[in-house]
Design a protein around this motif. Sequence first.
Motif, mmCIF file in Angstrom:
data_model
loop_
_atom_site.group_PDB
_atom_site.id
_atom_site.type_symbol
_atom_site.label_atom_id
_atom_site.label_comp_id
_atom_site.label_asym_id
_atom_site.label_seq_id
_atom_site.Cartn_x
_atom_site.Cartn_y
_atom_site.Cartn_z
ATOM 1 N N LEU A 57 -15.101 -16.978 36.330
ATOM 2 C CA LEU A 57 -14.746 -18.364 36.623
ATOM 3 C C LEU A 57 -13.610 -18.475 37.619
ATOM 4 C CD1 LEU A 57 -15.039 -19.540 32.938
ATOM 5 C CD2 LEU A 57 -16.536 -20.242 34.805
ATOM 6 N N ASN A 58 -12.754 -17.439 37.643
ATOM 7 C CA ASN A 58 -11.619 -17.453 38.559
ATOM 8 C C ASN A 58 -11.134 -16.018 38.746
ATOM 9 O OD1 ASN A 58 -9.193 -17.767 39.924
ATOM 10 N ND2 ASN A 58 -8.675 -19.664 38.856
ATOM 11 N N PRO A 62 -4.452 -18.272 36.831
ATOM 12 C CA PRO A 62 -3.018 -18.457 36.601
ATOM 13 C C PRO A 62 -2.567 -17.657 35.370
ATOM 14 C CG PRO A 62 -4.138 -20.579 36.835
ATOM 15 C CD PRO A 62 -5.203 -19.535 36.737
ATOM 16 N N ARG A 64 -0.309 -18.226 33.195
ATOM 17 C CA ARG A 64 -0.152 -19.031 31.980
ATOM 18 C C ARG A 64 -1.470 -19.165 31.226
ATOM 19 N NH1 ARG A 64 -1.182 -23.928 29.835
ATOM 20 N NH2 ARG A 64 0.436 -24.890 28.552
ATOM 21 N N GLU A 65 -2.546 -19.435 31.955
ATOM 22 C CA GLU A 65 -3.843 -19.623 31.310
ATOM 23 C C GLU A 65 -4.388 -18.293 30.790
ATOM 24 O OE1 GLU A 65 -4.771 -22.585 30.602
ATOM 25 O OE2 GLU A 65 -3.135 -23.462 31.758
ATOM 26 N N LEU A 69 -5.580 -17.462 27.027
ATOM 27 C CA LEU A 69 -6.880 -16.859 26.731
ATOM 28 C C LEU A 69 -6.722 -15.587 25.892
ATOM 29 C CD1 LEU A 69 -9.957 -16.951 27.314
ATOM 30 C CD2 LEU A 69 -9.513 -15.450 29.249
ATOM 31 N N THR B 16 -21.348 -20.291 32.383
ATOM 32 C CA THR B 16 -20.519 -20.324 33.588
ATOM 33 C C THR B 16 -20.859 -21.542 34.447
ATOM 34 O OG1 THR B 16 -20.474 -17.927 33.549
ATOM 35 C CG2 THR B 16 -19.837 -18.969 35.604
ATOM 36 N N MET B 19 -19.680 -24.789 32.753
ATOM 37 C CA MET B 19 -18.220 -24.870 32.845
ATOM 38 C C MET B 19 -17.816 -25.334 34.248
ATOM 39 S SD MET B 19 -15.514 -24.210 30.919
ATOM 40 C CE MET B 19 -15.473 -22.851 29.753
ATOM 41 N N GLN B 75 -9.448 -22.688 21.863
ATOM 42 C CA GLN B 75 -8.391 -22.162 22.746
ATOM 43 C C GLN B 75 -9.012 -21.381 23.914
ATOM 44 O OE1 GLN B 75 -5.008 -20.460 20.670
ATOM 45 N NE2 GLN B 75 -4.316 -19.360 22.482
ATOM 46 N N ILE B 76 -10.088 -20.659 23.636
ATOM 47 C CA ILE B 76 -10.806 -19.955 24.708
ATOM 48 C C ILE B 76 -11.359 -20.982 25.707
ATOM 49 C CG2 ILE B 76 -12.844 -18.557 25.238
ATOM 50 C CD1 ILE B 76 -12.416 -17.147 22.522
ATOM 51 N N VAL B 78 -10.386 -24.083 26.442
ATOM 52 C CA VAL B 78 -9.408 -24.796 27.278
ATOM 53 C C VAL B 78 -8.814 -23.864 28.332
ATOM 54 C CG1 VAL B 78 -8.875 -26.603 25.602
ATOM 55 C CG2 VAL B 78 -7.494 -24.499 25.601
ATOM 56 N N ALA B 79 -8.580 -22.586 27.954
ATOM 57 C CA ALA B 79 -8.016 -21.648 28.933
ATOM 58 C C ALA B 79 -9.017 -21.426 30.069
ATOM 59 C CB ALA B 79 -7.655 -20.330 28.253
ATOM 60 N N LEU B 80 -10.280 -21.180 29.717
ATOM 61 C CA LEU B 80 -11.287 -20.920 30.749
ATOM 62 C C LEU B 80 -11.531 -22.157 31.622
ATOM 63 C CD1 LEU B 80 -13.933 -18.747 28.831
ATOM 64 C CD2 LEU B 80 -12.220 -17.969 30.481
ATOM 65 N N SER B 82 -9.381 -24.530 32.312
ATOM 66 C CA SER B 82 -8.223 -24.679 33.206
ATOM 67 C C SER B 82 -8.315 -23.725 34.389
ATOM 68 C CB SER B 82 -6.924 -24.407 32.445
ATOM 69 O OG SER B 82 -6.741 -25.359 31.435
ATOM 70 N N MET B 83 -8.716 -22.486 34.111
ATOM 71 C CA MET B 83 -8.864 -21.503 35.189
ATOM 72 C C MET B 83 -9.929 -21.952 36.184
ATOM 73 S SD MET B 83 -8.971 -17.950 33.088
ATOM 74 C CE MET B 83 -7.644 -17.500 31.954
ATOM 75 N N THR B 84 -11.007 -22.550 35.662
ATOM 76 C CA THR B 84 -12.102 -22.968 36.521
ATOM 77 C C THR B 84 -11.665 -24.118 37.434
ATOM 78 O OG1 THR B 84 -13.541 -22.388 34.673
ATOM 79 C CG2 THR B 84 -14.563 -23.533 36.507
ATOM 80 N N ASP B 86 -8.553 -24.603 38.332
ATOM 81 C CA ASP B 86 -7.624 -23.949 39.266
ATOM 82 C C ASP B 86 -8.395 -23.315 40.427
ATOM 83 O OD1 ASP B 86 -4.753 -22.568 39.632
ATOM 84 O OD2 ASP B 86 -6.313 -21.051 39.938
ATOM 85 N N SER B 94 -3.684 -26.051 30.037
ATOM 86 C CA SER B 94 -4.363 -26.139 28.754
ATOM 87 C C SER B 94 -3.345 -26.237 27.621
ATOM 88 C CB SER B 94 -5.249 -24.914 28.545
ATOM 89 O OG SER B 94 -4.460 -23.751 28.417
#
Lengths: 417, 417
Positions: A57-58, A62, A64-65, A69, B16, B19, B75-76, B78-80, B82-84, B86, B94
Amino acid sequence: MSLIVMKFGGSSVGSTERMQRVARRIADYREAGHDVVVVVSAMGDTTDDLIDQSKLLNPNPPAREMDMLLTVGEQISVALLSMTIDALGYKAKSFTGWQAGISTEAVHGKARITDIQPRRIFDALESGHAVIVAGFQGATDEGEITTLGRGGSDTTAVALAAAIQADVCEIYTDVDGIYSTDPRVVKCARKLGEISYDEMLELANLGAAVLHPRAVEYAKNYNVKLVVRSSFTQNEGTSVKEEAVMEQGMVVRGIAYDKNVARISILGVEDIPGVLAQVFGALATSGIDVDIIVQSGTQDGKADFAFTVSLTDKDKAIAVVESIRGEVPYREVTSEENLVKVSIVGAGMVSNPGVAAKMFKAIYDLGISIKMVTTSEIRLSVIIAAEPAQDVVRALHTAYGLDTAEQAFVGGPQDRR
Amino acid sequence: MSLIVMKFGGSSVGSTERMQRVARRIADYREAGHDVVVVVSAMGDTTDDLIDQSKLLNPNPPAREMDMLLTVGEQISVALLSMTIDALGYKAKSFTGWQAGISTEAVHGKARITDIQPRRIFDALESGHAVIVAGFQGATDEGEITTLGRGGSDTTAVALAAAIQADVCEIYTDVDGIYSTDPRVVKCARKLGEISYDEMLELANLGAAVLHPRAVEYAKNYNVKLVVRSSFTQNEGTSVKEEAVMEQGMVVRGIAYDKNVARISILGVEDIPGVLAQVFGALATSGIDVDIIVQSGTQDGKADFAFTVSLTDKDKAIAVVESIRGEVPYREVTSEENLVKVSIVGAGMVSNPGVAAKMFKAIYDLGISIKMVTTSEIRLSVIIAAEPAQDVVRALHTAYGLDTAEQAFVGGPQDRR
């Protein structure tokens, strides 16, 4: 009745059976009346799987993220381990890093622990729970989730042990202690009963992967008694503490070797003042760790010097040296691979003359030439060609009287996080 | 420029590509200048996989540890996510439930939100971030991690929208709005432009799975404007709000049917005062929800009455009734399955005479007998035999002028958490 911190790495909880074995061990301690705080890493491949998922996905997520994760890996471990202990009929409570009161710097991916407020840990112990804490993680004062980076879970365990003044911090791994040298190379390697913090620190820095240097440093600073032992056997393990008893005149405690070495030589350097500072300043700025530095005498106003870096940094280091040729004129830069650093470590070396001479003679007897030498109070390292390095380790092991008749126990693959 | 809450279920972020599609939608809103708070569920099968893993270690795990385990799913996500975002060049941050300031009761597995302190959300919005919040979770004042239970992520979204006074709360799902009836049964079902909270609540309670009743209740109490729309299309969706405009004289807004119905009859009950209270008190104590209750007239001092429960509760309900035969003498208890409850819902029903008569006539015209009837101000439900229920729904849909020429969009499988 003691207060014990136990740390289990990812491979120790990597399957249902292993998780159950760890739970049984904890239950046995509870049954014996001990208070137990357990630190656990992420199970098996969890972390790698999460990293793979994120890269799709990236490619450059970042930090932080990434911390958001990856910390779920340990949260899964502690929840499942608590459930497994519960299934055995014992009370257990899991805690994330922030729940356990672990505060860190506001840095993502490699934070240091700044403080631990163990109120909730003590509350849970008092109400009869085994306390299961997620390793490798904490939170900033603003409530941002962080990871500790290198040496993570070992450091969590040692820092917790210091904060709650545990009687001992047991690090469970897949070998049953600290060995005089790598048992995969030297069959007659000796398991050490005791080792000092300083000796352990030297060995850890030399690549003996059983304990992370940062955790050893922490243990030394807070005088936490460590025990390294196997999660697969009931063998006693190795104690790491301030003063280790010397066994039957063993001046040298351990022999380490590191294959990840490259040598870079800068030849014909104009001998202007501050040259060394300039060269190594530039390398440091580029994040390259330099290990051994040797400068040979000046001739005709020109000097030669050489240094070692990790093999992975070699090309980057050469590029740095070439980039400063304008400020630091020199004739040429050369490099050499296929090297090994062999080190002997022992707290008694400084007061025992002849230890170094014995090393040089043993290597000379094998017809091998030494390319570089460096010493500290409790360590002596030589750089030699890679090919005969294992012979050298075996010869030194014999020369310093470390050989034993017993066979070492070596478990599965190394288990580091 | 608006402040928008968007909620995406697990299947909306289950791959993917999905997302990335969600991230693109969020980026488009940011590009248009909107402030965005996004609530996400756990991806696809994450939750089920974690439950499976836990069952291997403990078939009956403590609820506290189950919450520790299951909350990692969100939590997985929101992190993923946010990365996407970004990766698309937009800032995103997140937050877990506790980081977002979501406080809940001290109950595990089904906590209710007690308070939201959105300081960190506002800080992140102000610094230009899309805010991504883990659905379905919160924490107690003591810092224990909790899950919200039924209707989880929908409720998180609505409660957040209320706390930050969002202009709208968009619930993304796999159908593109609220339909006059199930589009899988009635091809010419009509997508509603608007619907009132009360109507939506009735439809949700009647098993229209698009929104959870608890979330609708919350939206009504805090007057949060909801929009239900598809995560796969750009279609407009359905607004849920206090007063919905009636389209072209549509008195009935929707038709629901529920196959999960059983009828239990208690015949020849001694008509002593307080019998109903005793029977339904005993059922409530056993956790059985009773829906429709009908009592026929007393004869010779004996009464018959009947009630409906969900099919899954049938055997348990009969056992309860048999267990109180000592206190409440009766002749016999019988039960009936293969029933369906068909309901018509519309805020205008109460002021439009003849709505009920039209329903009874349509069913009579099909030659079907009605077994039970119940009414509320905005709803009328009948119990009929299961077999012709779909014909009844189609006939009522036509009778109340709900048929449309357009084809409904129905996405993948339903997406509930």
